[in-house]
Motif scaffolding. Structure first.
Motif, short mmCIF file in Angstrom:
data_model
loop_
_atom_site.label_atom_id
_atom_site.label_comp_id
_atom_site.label_asym_id
_atom_site.label_seq_id
_atom_site.Cartn_x
_atom_site.Cartn_y
_atom_site.Cartn_z
N PRO A 94 -15.66 -64.95 11.84
CA PRO A 94 -15.75 -63.69 12.27
C PRO A 94 -15.84 -63.86 14.08
CG PRO A 94 -17.94 -64.70 10.66
CD PRO A 94 -16.63 -65.78 10.38
N CYS A 95 -15.59 -64.06 14.30
CA CYS A 95 -15.73 -63.57 15.54
C CYS A 95 -13.92 -63.83 16.46
CB CYS A 95 -16.60 -65.12 16.15
SG CYS A 95 -15.60 -66.68 16.49
N ASP A 96 -14.06 -63.79 17.73
CA ASP A 96 -12.72 -63.30 17.92
C ASP A 96 -13.34 -63.65 19.90
OD1 ASP A 96 -13.40 -60.55 17.57
OD2 ASP A 96 -12.14 -60.45 19.48
N VAL A 97 -12.04 -64.13 20.98
CA VAL A 97 -12.70 -63.83 22.38
C VAL A 97 -11.89 -62.81 23.03
CG1 VAL A 97 -11.63 -64.85 24.60
CG2 VAL A 97 -11.92 -66.71 21.91
N VAL A 98 -13.27 -62.06 23.28
CA VAL A 98 -12.96 -61.20 23.79
C VAL A 98 -11.88 -61.22 25.55
CG1 VAL A 98 -13.55 -58.39 25.34
CG2 VAL A 98 -14.65 -59.26 23.23
N GLY A 99 -12.71 -62.22 26.04
CA GLY A 99 -11.71 -62.27 27.32
C GLY A 99 -12.60 -63.63 27.86
N SER A 100 -11.74 -64.23 28.77
CA SER A 100 -12.00 -65.80 29.43
C SER A 100 -12.17 -65.65 31.32
CB SER A 100 -12.03 -66.82 29.02
OG SER A 100 -12.18 -67.10 27.35
N THR A 267 -8.43 -66.58 33.11
CA THR A 267 -7.51 -68.04 32.56
C THR A 267 -6.48 -67.09 31.41
OG1 THR A 267 -8.87 -67.94 30.16
CG2 THR A 267 -9.71 -68.61 32.38
N LYS A 268 -5.26 -68.30 31.52
CA LYS A 268 -4.14 -67.90 30.96
C LYS A 268 -4.39 -67.53 29.42
CE LYS A 268 -1.45 -71.23 34.05
NZ LYS A 268 -0.65 -72.32 33.94
N SER A 269 -5.44 -68.19 28.60
CA SER A 269 -5.37 -68.07 26.96
C SER A 269 -6.39 -66.41 27.44
CB SER A 269 -6.96 -69.02 26.64
OG SER A 269 -7.36 -69.26 27.15
N SER A 270 -6.92 -66.09 28.25
CA SER A 270 -7.64 -65.04 28.26
C SER A 270 -7.10 -63.45 27.69
CB SER A 270 -8.45 -64.94 29.30
OG SER A 270 -9.02 -62.86 28.89
#
Length: 273
Positions: A94-100, A267-270
């Motif tokens: 239950p988590c996700d990346v907001v930004g990198s 980053t490219k994946s953000s």
């Protein structure tokens, strides 16, 4: 006995006097008696986390600051992108990346990540438990540790009056402005910024606003997006032409113990590009 006084630089003195004059003119229209109570802050009746955060959600955020060995930054970014992609797409977490991002101006060879835990502290605990039993992730952490000089993190809540951080198309640069406040001033900060944020919405530059819960306390992070550095300068300058922005700055500056600005490249994946 000789009197002593502090002498401000001419530019700073002119700026301070100009702001005082503008605020005084605005308040004089309402009368001197009412102006005495404009800055009044109500007594606290609850924890500031409950008063300032979004009550309709229970999201918790984690921010990570990783200082990377200069020769390892590219390999680090590739490794992070691979792991983030798997966690981001796995519905069991239950988590996700907001930004990198990588810091461009500020601490060099630094990576910054913001994660969202949907469900608050129970979601964070669930993720940590699952990750500690995930052999692939434990191997990733071991490999990552070889690339790092140092790292630190904080757990954050988002201000109720700020934008929800959602994916953006790029290219953009991002500025994270971090403020360490005097203890006991978070409610006052929130009261002023709840009014001030409207002056910073026209160019869609406001991304997210957060305040710390665990880690360095009484710290605020404001995240902004701009097309480039010139756009940043023009957008920030235009705010001073809007009535009310000057007084917001005037009243919030005394609440700050220290502040820092980072200019960051996604980053490219953000999800935030």
């Amino acid at each position: 006995m000789a009197a002593t006084c502090s002498i401000l630089p001419k530019g700073q003195l002119l700026y301070r006097n100009a702001v005082k004059l503008q605020v005084a003119r605005r308040f004089s229209d309402k009368g001197w008696f009412q102006s005495m109570f404009v800055h009044e802050v109500e007594a606290r009746k609850d924890a500031h986390s409950n008063l300032l955060s979004k009550s309709e959600t229970s999201d918790l955020y984690k921010i990570q600051f990783h200082n990377v060995k200069p020769e390892c930054l590219e390999a680090y970014n590739n490794l992070e992108a691979e792991v983030q992609s798997k966690l981001h797409l796995d519905q069991d977490y239950p988590c996700d990346v907001v930004g990198s991002w990588n810091t461009w101006y500020g601490d060099q060879d630094q990576a910054v990540h913001i994660w969202r835990y949907t469900g608050g502290y129970p979601a964070l605990t669930e993720c940590l438990t699952k990750l500690n039993n995930n052999k692939e992730y434990l191997h990733f952490r071991k490999e990552r540790s070889k690339m790092l000089v140092s790292r630190r993190n904080q757990l954050l809540l988002e201000f109720s009056f700020w934008n929800e951080p959602t994916p953006r198309n790029g290219p953009n640069i991002y500025e994270m402005r971090s403020y360490k406040l005097k203890p006991g001033t978070m409610i006052e900060w929130g009261n002023h910024w709840a009014r001030a944020i409207k002056h910073r919405q026209e160019n869609d530059e406001a991304v997210g606003g957060f305040f710390s819960q665990i880690g360095d306390l009484y710290e605020v992070h404001h995240l902004w997006a701009y097309k480039d550095l010139q756009s940043r300068e023009e957008t920030r300058n235009s705010a001073w032409q809007k009535e009310g922005w000057d007084s917001s700055v005037y009243y919030t500056v005394p609440l700050i113990r220290s502040m820092e600005s980072r200019i960051m490249i996604p980053t490219k994946s953000s999800p935030l590009q």
